[in-house]
Design an enzyme around this catalytic site. Sequence first.
Site, PDB file in Angstrom:
ATOM      1  N   MET A  30       0.607  -0.835   0.024  1.00 45.39           N
ATOM      2  CA  MET A  30      -0.097  -0.234  -0.005  1.00 45.39           C
ATOM      3  C   MET A  30       0.818   1.468   0.139  1.00 45.39           C
ATOM      4  O   MET A  30       0.661   2.366   0.592  1.00 45.39           O
ATOM      5  CB  MET A  30      -0.808  -0.093   1.021  1.00 45.39           C
ATOM      6  CG  MET A  30      -2.071  -1.290   1.160  1.00 45.39           C
ATOM      7  SD  MET A  30      -3.421  -0.997   1.676  1.00 45.39           S
ATOM      8  CE  MET A  30      -2.956  -0.760   3.923  1.00 45.39           C
ATOM      9  N   LEU A  33       5.982   3.248   1.495  1.00 48.10           N
ATOM     10  CA  LEU A  33       7.785   2.091   1.805  1.00 48.10           C
ATOM     11  C   LEU A  33       8.728   1.980   2.607  1.00 48.10           C
ATOM     12  O   LEU A  33       9.327   2.888   2.902  1.00 48.10           O
ATOM     13  CB  LEU A  33       8.265   1.696   0.465  1.00 48.10           C
ATOM     14  CG  LEU A  33       7.403   1.040  -0.624  1.00 48.10           C
ATOM     15  CD1 LEU A  33       7.824   0.923  -2.261  1.00 48.10           C
ATOM     16  CD2 LEU A  33       6.239   0.160  -0.472  1.00 48.10           C
ATOM     17  N   HIS A  37       9.386  -3.740   3.340  1.00 44.28           N
ATOM     18  CA  HIS A  37       9.060  -3.902   2.250  1.00 44.28           C
ATOM     19  C   HIS A  37      10.060  -4.173   0.990  1.00 44.28           C
ATOM     20  O   HIS A  37      10.246  -5.094   0.021  1.00 44.28           O
ATOM     21  CB  HIS A  37       7.949  -2.788   1.191  1.00 44.28           C
ATOM     22  CG  HIS A  37       7.172  -2.221   2.288  1.00 44.28           C
ATOM     23  ND1 HIS A  37       6.949  -1.298   2.664  1.00 44.28           N
ATOM     24  CD2 HIS A  37       6.127  -2.632   1.786  1.00 44.28           C
ATOM     25  CE1 HIS A  37       6.409  -1.629   3.560  1.00 44.28           C
ATOM     26  NE2 HIS A  37       5.730  -1.746   2.910  1.00 44.28           N
ATOM     27  N   GLU A 148       5.995 -10.970   7.419  1.00 45.34           N
ATOM     28  CA  GLU A 148       5.252 -11.582   8.731  1.00 45.34           C
ATOM     29  C   GLU A 148       4.670 -10.958   9.949  1.00 45.34           C
ATOM     30  O   GLU A 148       3.640 -11.277  10.675  1.00 45.34           O
ATOM     31  CB  GLU A 148       6.271 -13.002   9.181  1.00 45.34           C
ATOM     32  CG  GLU A 148       6.355 -13.942   8.787  1.00 45.34           C
ATOM     33  CD  GLU A 148       7.693 -15.097   8.127  1.00 45.34           C
ATOM     34  OE1 GLU A 148       7.903 -14.483   9.564  1.00 45.34           O
ATOM     35  OE2 GLU A 148       7.201 -16.215   8.228  1.00 45.34           O
ATOM     36  N   ASP A 150       2.210  -8.924   9.156  1.00 46.03           N
ATOM     37  CA  ASP A 150       0.754  -8.857   9.399  1.00 46.03           C
ATOM     38  C   ASP A 150       0.369 -10.432   9.247  1.00 46.03           C
ATOM     39  O   ASP A 150       0.186 -11.186   7.793  1.00 46.03           O
ATOM     40  CB  ASP A 150       0.099  -8.223   7.961  1.00 46.03           C
ATOM     41  CG  ASP A 150       0.378  -6.799   8.117  1.00 46.03           C
ATOM     42  OD1 ASP A 150       0.032  -6.314   9.038  1.00 46.03           O
ATOM     43  OD2 ASP A 150       1.308  -6.332   7.374  1.00 46.03           O
ATOM     44  N   LEU A 184       9.433  -2.578  11.922  1.00 45.80           N
ATOM     45  CA  LEU A 184       9.319  -1.075  10.473  1.00 45.80           C
ATOM     46  C   LEU A 184       7.668  -1.569   9.961  1.00 45.80           C
ATOM     47  O   LEU A 184       6.916  -2.288  10.253  1.00 45.80           O
ATOM     48  CB  LEU A 184       9.342  -1.496   9.210  1.00 45.80           C
ATOM     49  CG  LEU A 184      11.628  -1.691   9.918  1.00 45.80           C
ATOM     50  CD1 LEU A 184      12.118  -1.422   8.389  1.00 45.80           C
ATOM     51  CD2 LEU A 184      12.125  -0.111  10.491  1.00 45.80           C
ATOM     52  N   SER A 185       6.814  -0.711   9.703  1.00 46.53           N
ATOM     53  CA  SER A 185       5.430  -0.406   9.120  1.00 46.53           C
ATOM     54  C   SER A 185       5.747   0.836   8.902  1.00 46.53           C
ATOM     55  O   SER A 185       6.311   2.341   9.443  1.00 46.53           O
ATOM     56  CB  SER A 185       4.705  -0.237  11.023  1.00 46.53           C
ATOM     57  OG  SER A 185       3.532   0.046  10.396  1.00 46.53           O
ATOM     58  N   SER A 186       4.229   1.101   7.559  1.00 44.77           N
ATOM     59  CA  SER A 186       4.139   2.432   6.803  1.00 44.77           C
ATOM     60  C   SER A 186       3.872   3.525   8.995  1.00 44.77           C
ATOM     61  O   SER A 186       4.126   5.058   8.921  1.00 44.77           O
ATOM     62  CB  SER A 186       4.034   2.309   6.113  1.00 44.77           C
ATOM     63  OG  SER A 186       4.200   1.732   5.429  1.00 44.77           O
TER      64      SER A 186
END
Length: 280
Positions: A30, A33, A37, A148, A150, A184-186
């Site tokens: 989505m 990045l 990603h 992983e 999610d 890590l996450s957007s």
Amino acid sequence: MKVYKTVAGLQRHLNELRQKGAQIGFVPTMGALHDGHLSLVKRCLNENNICVVSIFVNPTQFNNKTDLEKYPRNLERDINLLKSVGCNVVFAPSVKQIYPKVDKRQFDFGPLDKVMEGTYRPGHFNGVAQVVSRLFDIVAPKKAYFGEKDFQQLAIIREMVKQYHIPVEIIGCPIVREKDGMALSSRNERLSADERKRAVKISQTLFKSVEMAKSHSVDEVKKWVIDTINEEAILEVEYYEIVNSLTMQSVNSWNDCDNITGCITVYCGEVRLIDNIQYK
Ligand code: PAF
């Protein structure tokens, strides 16, 4: 690197590549990045001739309008990042390209989506299944790569591919973490510097809980994780479940099954963060 906004343009290009014998790998995203990603893209490039990355903020998987509106978007930056790691093709479609008409499909994943994210984000996994199945139809990759982080989403996608006999191999890739352990996450982009500093308590508590699990029951570990994270005023645990890694159902004892994962969702201020840890 080619960038396509239409299904027709993308498919024309991919068909040419396939005719020349290329194997196509796929990383759906989505956007917004980060290195997590990019690790999927690198793995995809290693295992296929061509890596296609989609960038599409899928409205049907957001049950909260504000969350959809606030989801970070920066296509130009994403394209540059993808170029820098050698990605071959970017697919950045409009909503109309993905959903020419309203997608009314209802998926049934049995008990898998009746817990955790499925409970707190009604309709979320149905939306994920809609978009991922549509993207698989369009891209027709041999392999597709998912993080992983999610964890429940990955289980749902594996189940969808099985139920609908979709000929795509699903590859789960490990969580990428910052040096201090933060996954890590957007969504991390939305944290203030102070929130980011405090949010590290989530992963640090999960790591410590693995040690604790050697001498404490599932219930004790669960309670300790929730209480410890909630001690930090800005953090509020939405749920912490210790589950069978395949079925996503809660376990009562460490001996219940061979693979056990702890899945957590925590609000840090207004930002909803998820993480997970493997106990065995
Ligand atoms: O994990 C995500 O970023 C999204 O849920 C996905 C798989 C790209 C579908 O929109």
